[in-house]
Write a protein that holds these residues in place. Structure first.
Motif, mmCIF file in Angstrom:
data_model
loop_
_atom_site.group_PDB
_atom_site.id
_atom_site.type_symbol
_atom_site.label_atom_id
_atom_site.label_comp_id
_atom_site.label_asym_id
_atom_site.label_seq_id
_atom_site.Cartn_x
_atom_site.Cartn_y
_atom_site.Cartn_z
ATOM 1 N N ALA A 8 0.839 -1.202 0.000
ATOM 2 C CA ALA A 8 0.000 0.000 0.000
ATOM 3 C C ALA A 8 0.872 1.249 0.000
ATOM 4 O O ALA A 8 1.907 1.303 0.654
ATOM 5 C CB ALA A 8 -0.935 0.001 1.201
ATOM 6 N N ARG A 9 0.440 2.250 -0.736
ATOM 7 C CA ARG A 9 1.154 3.524 -0.780
ATOM 8 C C ARG A 9 0.726 4.402 0.387
ATOM 9 O O ARG A 9 -0.369 4.239 0.938
ATOM 10 C CB ARG A 9 0.865 4.237 -2.097
ATOM 11 N N MET A 10 1.590 5.365 0.740
ATOM 12 C CA MET A 10 1.271 6.230 1.871
ATOM 13 C C MET A 10 2.058 7.521 1.758
ATOM 14 O O MET A 10 3.048 7.615 1.040
ATOM 15 C CB MET A 10 1.579 5.522 3.188
ATOM 16 N N VAL A 11 1.593 8.528 2.489
ATOM 17 C CA VAL A 11 2.274 9.813 2.648
ATOM 18 C C VAL A 11 2.309 10.108 4.137
ATOM 19 O O VAL A 11 1.312 9.897 4.838
ATOM 20 C CB VAL A 11 1.551 10.943 1.885
ATOM 21 N N VAL A 12 3.449 10.572 4.637
ATOM 22 C CA VAL A 12 3.645 10.815 6.064
ATOM 23 C C VAL A 12 3.767 12.305 6.317
ATOM 24 O O VAL A 12 4.390 13.031 5.529
ATOM 25 C CB VAL A 12 4.905 10.080 6.577
ATOM 26 N N ILE A 13 3.174 12.767 7.414
ATOM 27 C CA ILE A 13 3.328 14.159 7.853
ATOM 28 C C ILE A 13 3.554 14.155 9.360
ATOM 29 O O ILE A 13 2.843 13.487 10.105
ATOM 30 C CB ILE A 13 2.095 15.016 7.478
ATOM 31 N N ASP A 14 4.588 14.880 9.793
ATOM 32 C CA ASP A 14 4.895 14.985 11.216
ATOM 33 C C ASP A 14 5.560 16.330 11.457
ATOM 34 O O ASP A 14 6.289 16.839 10.603
ATOM 35 C CB ASP A 14 5.818 13.853 11.667
ATOM 36 N N ILE A 15 5.324 16.878 12.625
ATOM 37 C CA ILE A 15 5.844 18.213 12.931
ATOM 38 C C ILE A 15 7.297 18.166 13.382
ATOM 39 O O ILE A 15 7.989 19.189 13.361
ATOM 40 C CB ILE A 15 4.967 18.881 14.013
ATOM 41 N N ILE A 16 7.805 16.999 13.769
ATOM 42 C CA ILE A 16 9.175 16.868 14.246
ATOM 43 C C ILE A 16 10.066 16.452 13.080
ATOM 44 O O ILE A 16 9.883 15.360 12.515
ATOM 45 C CB ILE A 16 9.260 15.843 15.389
ATOM 46 N N PRO A 17 11.052 17.282 12.686
ATOM 47 C CA PRO A 17 11.887 16.959 11.520
ATOM 48 C C PRO A 17 12.651 15.646 11.673
ATOM 49 O O PRO A 17 12.846 14.930 10.691
ATOM 50 C CB PRO A 17 12.843 18.157 11.418
ATOM 51 N N GLU A 18 13.084 15.314 12.893
ATOM 52 C CA GLU A 18 13.843 14.080 13.089
ATOM 53 C C GLU A 18 13.008 12.852 12.745
ATOM 54 O O GLU A 18 13.538 11.872 12.202
ATOM 55 C CB GLU A 18 14.337 13.989 14.538
ATOM 56 N N ARG A 19 11.726 12.893 13.046
ATOM 57 C CA ARG A 19 10.867 11.756 12.689
ATOM 58 C C ARG A 19 10.693 11.652 11.184
ATOM 59 O O ARG A 19 10.672 10.550 10.625
ATOM 60 C CB ARG A 19 9.507 11.909 13.369
ATOM 61 N N VAL A 20 10.564 12.800 10.536
ATOM 62 C CA VAL A 20 10.423 12.785 9.080
ATOM 63 C C VAL A 20 11.690 12.241 8.433
ATOM 64 O O VAL A 20 11.630 11.501 7.440
ATOM 65 C CB VAL A 20 10.098 14.200 8.568
ATOM 66 N N THR A 39 13.583 9.978 9.585
ATOM 67 C CA THR A 39 13.657 8.533 9.743
ATOM 68 C C THR A 39 12.859 7.782 8.686
ATOM 69 O O THR A 39 13.082 6.587 8.478
ATOM 70 C CB THR A 39 13.152 8.113 11.134
ATOM 71 N N VAL A 40 11.921 8.468 8.028
ATOM 72 C CA VAL A 40 11.151 7.801 6.972
ATOM 73 C C VAL A 40 12.084 7.330 5.859
ATOM 74 O O VAL A 40 11.898 6.243 5.281
ATOM 75 C CB VAL A 40 10.070 8.748 6.414
ATOM 76 N N GLU A 41 13.110 8.127 5.560
ATOM 77 C CA GLU A 41 14.027 7.764 4.493
ATOM 78 C C GLU A 41 14.929 6.600 4.866
ATOM 79 O O GLU A 41 15.352 5.843 4.001
ATOM 80 C CB GLU A 41 14.872 8.981 4.107
ATOM 81 N N VAL A 42 15.236 6.453 6.153
ATOM 82 C CA VAL A 42 16.155 5.391 6.564
ATOM 83 C C VAL A 42 15.427 4.148 7.051
ATOM 84 O O VAL A 42 16.062 3.106 7.249
ATOM 85 C CB VAL A 42 17.099 5.909 7.669
ATOM 86 N N ASP A 43 14.119 4.217 7.270
ATOM 87 C CA ASP A 43 13.373 3.035 7.677
ATOM 88 C C ASP A 43 13.347 2.017 6.541
ATOM 89 O O ASP A 43 13.432 2.360 5.358
ATOM 90 C CB ASP A 43 11.945 3.396 8.079
ATOM 91 N N ASP A 44 13.185 0.772 6.922
ATOM 92 C CA ASP A 44 13.232 -0.322 5.944
ATOM 93 C C ASP A 44 11.866 -0.469 5.273
ATOM 94 O O ASP A 44 11.130 -1.431 5.500
ATOM 95 C CB ASP A 44 13.639 -1.618 6.643
ATOM 96 N N LEU A 45 11.522 0.510 4.435
ATOM 97 C CA LEU A 45 10.280 0.463 3.676
ATOM 98 C C LEU A 45 10.569 -0.037 2.267
ATOM 99 O O LEU A 45 11.661 0.174 1.729
ATOM 100 C CB LEU A 45 9.630 1.842 3.626
ATOM 101 N N THR A 46 9.590 -0.685 1.669
ATOM 102 C CA THR A 46 9.819 -1.325 0.377
ATOM 103 C C THR A 46 9.833 -0.344 -0.785
ATOM 104 O O THR A 46 10.230 -0.707 -1.879
ATOM 105 C CB THR A 46 8.730 -2.386 0.126
ATOM 106 N N PHE A 47 9.405 0.879 -0.563
ATOM 107 C CA PHE A 47 9.414 1.880 -1.628
ATOM 108 C C PHE A 47 9.520 3.260 -0.997
ATOM 109 O O PHE A 47 9.383 3.426 0.224
ATOM 110 C CB PHE A 47 8.153 1.789 -2.504
ATOM 111 N N SER A 48 9.775 4.255 -1.844
ATOM 112 C CA SER A 48 9.949 5.621 -1.361
ATOM 113 C C SER A 48 8.611 6.182 -0.882
ATOM 114 O O SER A 48 7.590 6.053 -1.554
ATOM 115 C CB SER A 48 10.524 6.503 -2.475
ATOM 116 N N VAL A 49 8.635 6.813 0.276
ATOM 117 C CA VAL A 49 7.425 7.371 0.876
ATOM 118 C C VAL A 49 7.601 8.883 1.026
ATOM 119 O O VAL A 49 8.528 9.335 1.703
ATOM 120 C CB VAL A 49 7.151 6.742 2.259
#
Length: 586
Positions: A154-166, A168-178
């Motif tokens: 499933a595709r998704m888009v993430v939004i968070d107010i803390i830049p450090e959490r955002v 981590t989206v790039e370094v998390d082991d996700l199967t595709f770019s989010v």
């Protein structure tokens, strides 16, 4: 109307305005230098005077400003020209240093970086051409939901107010770019920028740590995109009504969910094994049934978590005692003890030696671990439940004496995934709670016999023309389509796949464990469980893929109704799909 695109373009114009002074200085210096070279006369080799053309002057000043130093063109300079060239060198170099310094300063400007970030996310969202979920909040809950959805494709888009959490989206082991946006999820413009109004937005998941923000997210999503599904987390019951009126389709309270699981484990432990098998990503039906005692429970802490758990335990007529240092004199009685629950002496005064279970339910992980460590030496037979607030402390809680750990993020994530993967699963579990342990045990034994230690998947099937065109085509022609026909293996062996129909929803009617010979109607909603290949086969059957069309075919339906004999036969292989007898369906 201001749109995200207009806002970002307006921001770029503001940044260009900040570069106006450096650009004016640079252009002015170049203009004066070029004009000087065109006005100062030179001497040709034949002794005749000449003046540099505008093209030659601009060309010379261009490489002069970068200090490349190609020489004097087109003829050797006179002394006045060389003096002007010297002045032009210093002027252009200083102007370039000033302009480049201003440019680097703007590149580091937070506003400029935010605009670049927003533009990148907006372009990434526009490129999505399939349904996606907008995850608001990327803490322990949001990150787990993202990983599970990514595994499902499933595709998704993430939004968070803390830049450090955002980040981590790039370094998390996700199967595709989010795509991940750093922004305030309570800001409607940020939600729109993240794709709230995108026609492919399938749902909004309000998973921030604030009930107030989650209410605003639900309200914004309901007003700006009424067709989108909204799932929202809420810890305080006082916000449930407001959240429902704001437009949340599903309200998930982690304290309620955990308390209900504890109550279910005490009243019908087999149902809790079924629940885990159907909701956990790697759950099976072979796990041991939980052995939670009744007796007397000590609840450490007087927050929302312990109060919710206390209500569920009291419904089961289980005695509870609250231990908390903040209790007032009016609240102190035989069921409420004031004191520090991390102190062994306080635990003894509250009757820990005679208790059957203790719940370390404060909001601080260290205190909960201390309670578990203090309680175990006093009562070796004690059942210990601990509340965990932060995912990073998982290893410590695993090493602690706690036998049951409640992590808010995991509870909310499991409920969100359950709603997304199988919408009817919540209805099935609610109705199943009304059944007794004998009913749950029979279903668990049936699941163990059919699935063994395989991972159990749950899925929904909607008998609609878009999702079950073969079934609906047969029903339109007046044919009878039984539930068993959806479960026939496509190899012509007349054996059924390894799956169990759990619920048939027809209008307001809810049928638990429907009989295989139940005739289907258009508009029915089915909930099934089984192995992943069984799910693929059933969806293949309802679509009628590969069935030849033409006058010779009475309908598009591909699976014949099986006689009772075929249902009672068994195969000897242990492949992922096998026979399912009528006895298994009872």
């Amino acid at each position: 109307m201001i749109t995200p695109g207009n806002r970002t373009r307006h921001g770029i114009f503001i940044l260009l305005r900040r570069l106006r002074q450096p650009l004016v200085v640079l252009i002015s210096v170049y203009a004066v230098a070029v004009a000087g070279f065109t006005l100062i006369p030179g001497v040709a080799p034949d002794g005749q005077p000449w003046r540099m053309s505008f093209l030659h002057a601009f060309y010379f000043v261009s490489f002069l400003g970068t200090t490349i130093g190609l020489g004097e063109i087109p003829y050797p300079f006179t002394d006045p020209q060389r003096l002007w060239a010297t002045a032009s060198i210093y002027g252009t170099v200083v102007a370039w240093l000033y302009g480049i310094g201003a440019l680097f300063g703007i590149l580091q400007d937070p506003l400029f970086r935010r605009i670049l970030h927003e533009n990148g996310v907006e372009r990434a969202v526009r490129r999505i051409r399939e349904p996606f979920y907008l995850i608001c909040g990327y803490d322990d809950t949001g990150s787990r939901v993202a990983r599970e959805l990514a595994e499902d494709g499933a595709r998704m888009v993430v939004i968070d107010i803390i830049p450090e959490r955002v980040d981590t989206v790039e370094v998390d082991d996700l199967t595709f770019s989010v795509p991940a946006l750093t922004g305030d999820a309570s800001d409607p413009m940020s939600l729109v920028l993240a794709g709230l109004r995108n026609p492919h937005c399938a749902g909004v998941l309000a998973l921030t740590g604030s009930d107030q923000i989650n209410i605003k997210i639900a309200l914004t999503a309901h007003l700006l995109n009424p067709d989108v599904q909204v799932l929202s987390a809420a810890r305080d019951h006082a916000f449930h009504a407001r959240m429902a009126s704001a437009g949340a389709d599903h309200i998930i309270n982690p304290y309620d969910q955990f308390a209900e699981r504890v109550a279910t484990s005490i009243r019908a432990p087999s149902l809790q094994v079924i629940y885990n098998a159907l909701t956990l990503q790697h759950g099976t039906a072979m796990h041991a049934r939980p052995d939670l005692p009744k007796g007397r429970w000590l609840l450490c802490g007087s927050g929302l978590f312990t109060r919710t758990l206390r209500r569920q335990l009291e419904r089961l007529e289980i005695e509870t005692v609250i231990i908390d240092p903040q209790l007032t004199d009016e609240e102190i009685d035989k069921h409420n003890h004031r004191g520090d629950p991390t102190d062994p002496a306080v635990l003894r005064e509250a009757g820990l030696e005679d208790a059957t279970a203790i719940v370390a339910g404060t909001e601080v992980d260290v205190d909960n671990l201390a309670i578990a460590l203090a309680a175990r030496p006093i009562n070796k037979a004690l059942f210990i439940v601990a509340r965990q607030s932060q995912q990073r402390n998982t290893q410590v809680f695993k090493a602690s004496p706690a036998q049951l750990v409640m992590l808010n993020g995991n509870v909310v994530a499991a409920e969100v995934l359950r709603v997304i993967r199988a919408p009817q699963l919540a209805t099935f579990l609610r109705k199943a709670r009304d059944e007794d342990e004998a009913w749950a045990e029979a279903l668990l034994l049936r699941m163990r016999a059919i699935f063994g230690d395989s991972v159990v998947e749950s899925w929904s099937l909607d008998i609609t023309p878009s999702q079950a065109r073969a079934v609906c085509a047969a029903l339109t022609l007046g044919e009878t389509v039984e539930l068993q026909q959806l479960m026939v293996r496509p190899n012509g062996s007349q054996y059924l796949v390894r799956a169990i129909p759990l619920l048939l929803q027809r209008g307001k009617e809810r049928i638990l464990l429907p009989d295989l010979h139940t005739p289907l109607q258009e508009g029915d909603h089915l909930l099934c469980c089984g192995q992943d290949k069984a799910r693929a086969t059933m969806r293949h059957n309802v679509l009628g893929v590969g069935v030849p069309k033409g006058p010779a075919n009475k309908s598009l339906w591909m699976a014949p109704a099986l006689p009772q004999k075929a249902l009672s036969e068994r195969e000897t292989d242990d492949s992922e799909m096998g026979p399912l007898t009528q006895a298994d369906q009872m």
